[in-house]
Design a protein around this motif. Structure first.
Motif, PDB file in Angstrom:
ATOM      1  N   PHE A 171       0.837  -1.194   0.000  1.00 21.50           N
ATOM      2  CA  PHE A 171       0.000   0.000   0.000  1.00 21.50           C
ATOM      3  C   PHE A 171       0.881   1.257   0.000  1.00 21.50           C
ATOM      4  O   PHE A 171       1.922   1.286   0.653  1.00 21.50           O
ATOM      5  CB  PHE A 171      -0.911   0.023   1.231  1.00 21.50           C
ATOM      6  N   GLU A 172       0.436   2.261  -0.708  1.00 20.27           N
ATOM      7  CA  GLU A 172       1.206   3.501  -0.773  1.00 20.27           C
ATOM      8  C   GLU A 172       1.127   4.276   0.538  1.00 20.27           C
ATOM      9  O   GLU A 172       0.161   4.164   1.283  1.00 20.27           O
ATOM     10  CB  GLU A 172       0.685   4.396  -1.902  1.00 20.27           C
ATOM     11  N   ASP A 173       2.155   5.039   0.784  1.00 19.15           N
ATOM     12  CA  ASP A 173       2.181   5.940   1.928  1.00 19.15           C
ATOM     13  C   ASP A 173       1.699   7.309   1.444  1.00 19.15           C
ATOM     14  O   ASP A 173       2.376   7.955   0.639  1.00 19.15           O
ATOM     15  CB  ASP A 173       3.594   6.040   2.490  1.00 19.15           C
ATOM     16  N   PRO A 174       0.523   7.768   1.891  1.00 16.49           N
ATOM     17  CA  PRO A 174      -0.006   9.051   1.407  1.00 16.49           C
ATOM     18  C   PRO A 174       0.933  10.224   1.651  1.00 16.49           C
ATOM     19  O   PRO A 174       0.931  11.198   0.892  1.00 16.49           O
ATOM     20  CB  PRO A 174      -1.299   9.210   2.205  1.00 16.49           C
ATOM     21  N   SER A 175       1.770  10.109   2.679  1.00  9.98           N
ATOM     22  CA  SER A 175       2.678  11.219   2.970  1.00  9.98           C
ATOM     23  C   SER A 175       3.863  11.271   2.009  1.00  9.98           C
ATOM     24  O   SER A 175       4.574  12.273   1.953  1.00  9.98           O
ATOM     25  CB  SER A 175       3.202  11.100   4.409  1.00  9.98           C
ATOM     26  N   ALA A 176       4.056  10.170   1.244  1.00 11.94           N
ATOM     27  CA  ALA A 176       5.205  10.122   0.332  1.00 11.94           C
ATOM     28  C   ALA A 176       4.844  10.434  -1.110  1.00 11.94           C
ATOM     29  O   ALA A 176       5.728  10.556  -1.956  1.00 11.94           O
ATOM     30  CB  ALA A 176       5.859   8.742   0.397  1.00 11.94           C
ATOM     31  N   GLY A 177       3.549  10.567  -1.388  1.00  9.42           N
ATOM     32  CA  GLY A 177       3.157  10.840  -2.764  1.00  9.42           C
ATOM     33  C   GLY A 177       1.722  10.441  -3.033  1.00  9.42           C
ATOM     34  O   GLY A 177       0.987  10.069  -2.107  1.00  9.42           O
ATOM     35  N   PRO A 178       1.308  10.493  -4.301  1.00  8.62           N
ATOM     36  CA  PRO A 178      -0.087  10.184  -4.640  1.00  8.62           C
ATOM     37  C   PRO A 178      -0.427   8.718  -4.390  1.00  8.62           C
ATOM     38  O   PRO A 178       0.436   7.842  -4.449  1.00  8.62           O
ATOM     39  CB  PRO A 178      -0.151  10.511  -6.138  1.00  8.62           C
ATOM     40  N   VAL A 179      -1.689   8.496  -4.111  1.00  3.50           N
ATOM     41  CA  VAL A 179      -2.202   7.151  -3.844  1.00  3.50           C
ATOM     42  C   VAL A 179      -3.113   6.723  -4.985  1.00  3.50           C
ATOM     43  O   VAL A 179      -4.002   7.473  -5.391  1.00  3.50           O
ATOM     44  CB  VAL A 179      -2.987   7.123  -2.510  1.00  3.50           C
ATOM     45  N   ALA A 180      -2.882   5.520  -5.513  1.00  5.33           N
ATOM     46  CA  ALA A 180      -3.717   5.015  -6.599  1.00  5.33           C
ATOM     47  C   ALA A 180      -5.103   4.682  -6.065  1.00  5.33           C
ATOM     48  O   ALA A 180      -5.241   3.960  -5.076  1.00  5.33           O
ATOM     49  CB  ALA A 180      -3.085   3.773  -7.212  1.00  5.33           C
ATOM     50  N   THR A 181      -6.121   5.248  -6.692  1.00  8.52           N
ATOM     51  CA  THR A 181      -7.503   5.024  -6.246  1.00  8.52           C
ATOM     52  C   THR A 181      -8.242   4.063  -7.162  1.00  8.52           C
ATOM     53  O   THR A 181      -9.396   3.733  -6.902  1.00  8.52           O
ATOM     54  CB  THR A 181      -8.259   6.363  -6.192  1.00  8.52           C
ATOM     55  N   GLN A 182      -7.591   3.608  -8.235  1.00  7.61           N
ATOM     56  CA  GLN A 182      -8.277   2.717  -9.159  1.00  7.61           C
ATOM     57  C   GLN A 182      -8.364   1.285  -8.625  1.00  7.61           C
ATOM     58  O   GLN A 182      -9.202   0.500  -9.073  1.00  7.61           O
ATOM     59  CB  GLN A 182      -7.542   2.675 -10.515  1.00  7.61           C
ATOM     60  N   LEU A 183      -7.512   0.951  -7.660  1.00  8.88           N
ATOM     61  CA  LEU A 183      -7.460  -0.409  -7.135  1.00  8.88           C
ATOM     62  C   LEU A 183      -7.935  -0.438  -5.690  1.00  8.88           C
ATOM     63  O   LEU A 183      -7.698   0.497  -4.923  1.00  8.88           O
ATOM     64  CB  LEU A 183      -6.033  -0.958  -7.195  1.00  8.88           C
ATOM     65  N   THR A 184      -8.586  -1.529  -5.316  1.00 10.51           N
ATOM     66  CA  THR A 184      -8.956  -1.734  -3.920  1.00 10.51           C
ATOM     67  C   THR A 184      -7.745  -2.249  -3.154  1.00 10.51           C
ATOM     68  O   THR A 184      -6.733  -2.643  -3.738  1.00 10.51           O
ATOM     69  CB  THR A 184     -10.092  -2.758  -3.805  1.00 10.51           C
ATOM     70  N   GLY A 185      -7.861  -2.267  -1.835  1.00 15.85           N
ATOM     71  CA  GLY A 185      -6.779  -2.813  -1.030  1.00 15.85           C
ATOM     72  C   GLY A 185      -6.517  -4.274  -1.350  1.00 15.85           C
ATOM     73  O   GLY A 185      -5.367  -4.716  -1.391  1.00 15.85           O
TER      74      GLY A 185
END
Length: 218
Positions: free
Chosen positions: A69-83
């Protein structure tokens, strides 16, 4: 379903919410002191199938620790995929499962293959192993999750084997399972069917014997 389960389910369903909830923090969602993780092993000749199914919040903790999972504090987060999809597509998650769920036969590793992680929340991680010879005994190693917290435990259930259930811990992560203990005996369903059939035959014999005696008396 309690509030905690609903929350974890929502996190795994939504990529953005999940990343925001777990990114950059400790795996607080995990519950190493809760019920043990479960696994099941089935043997067919030299083939071994193992399914490992942790709780949803443990998938969250595992995915976070492996960078799925991406770290929101490090950059953009992909929203096209579920966890769940991010877990499925993570090479680190797949490598982790291959390394921490292994099987060996007489000291020789059995060649393992991780099946696609489709539906991993419902079906767990599924692995198939090809052993050098038809299986009698196996050494099965399960070390998944104990690197996150040594309090994690896994119960392995084995069909037609001894022991039928084995507890895996950080201190005892490899156990030998004997698949010869069934000895060709009848399983519960087969035994029940045999018992019902035998009772029916006995009933018929008793009826015939009773009729015969009646005719003899007459």
């Amino acid at each position: 379903m309690n509030h905690r389960s609903k929350m974890i389910g929502a996190l795994l369903a939504g990529g953005t919410a999940l990343a925001a909830a777990v990114g950059g923090g400790a795996p607080a969602a995990a519950h190493p002191f809760g019920p043990p993780t479960t696994a099941r092993v089935v043997v067919d000749g030299s083939r071994v199938d193992i399914s490992w199914q942790p709780a949803e919040d443990d998938w969250v903790a595992l995915g976070q620790s492996l960078g799925a999972f991406e770290d929101p504090s490090a950059g953009p987060v992909a929203t096209q995929l579920t966890g769940e999809q991010k877990l499925q597509q993570s090479a680190a998650v797949r490598d982790y499962l291959r390394e921490r769920i292994t099987v060996s036969q007489h000291g020789q590793p059995c060649r393992g293959e991780l099946k696609p992680l489709d539906g991993l929340l419902a079906q767990g991680a599924r692995l198939t192993f090809d052993c050098p010879a038809p299986v009698r005994t196996l050494d099965i190693t399960l070390t998944a999750l104990t690197d996150l917290n040594q309090a994690y435990r896994t119960i392995l259930r084995a069909e037609s084997a001894s022991p039928a259930e084995t507890l895996y811990t950080a201190a005892a992560d490899t156990h030998q399972v004997d698949f010869t203990q069934s000895g060709g005996g009848l399983g519960p369903a087969t035994a029940l069917a045999f018992g019902v059939g035998a009772a029916a035959v006995l009933g018929v014999l008793l009826v015939l014997l009773s009729r015969r005696r009646t005719r003899s008396t007459a």
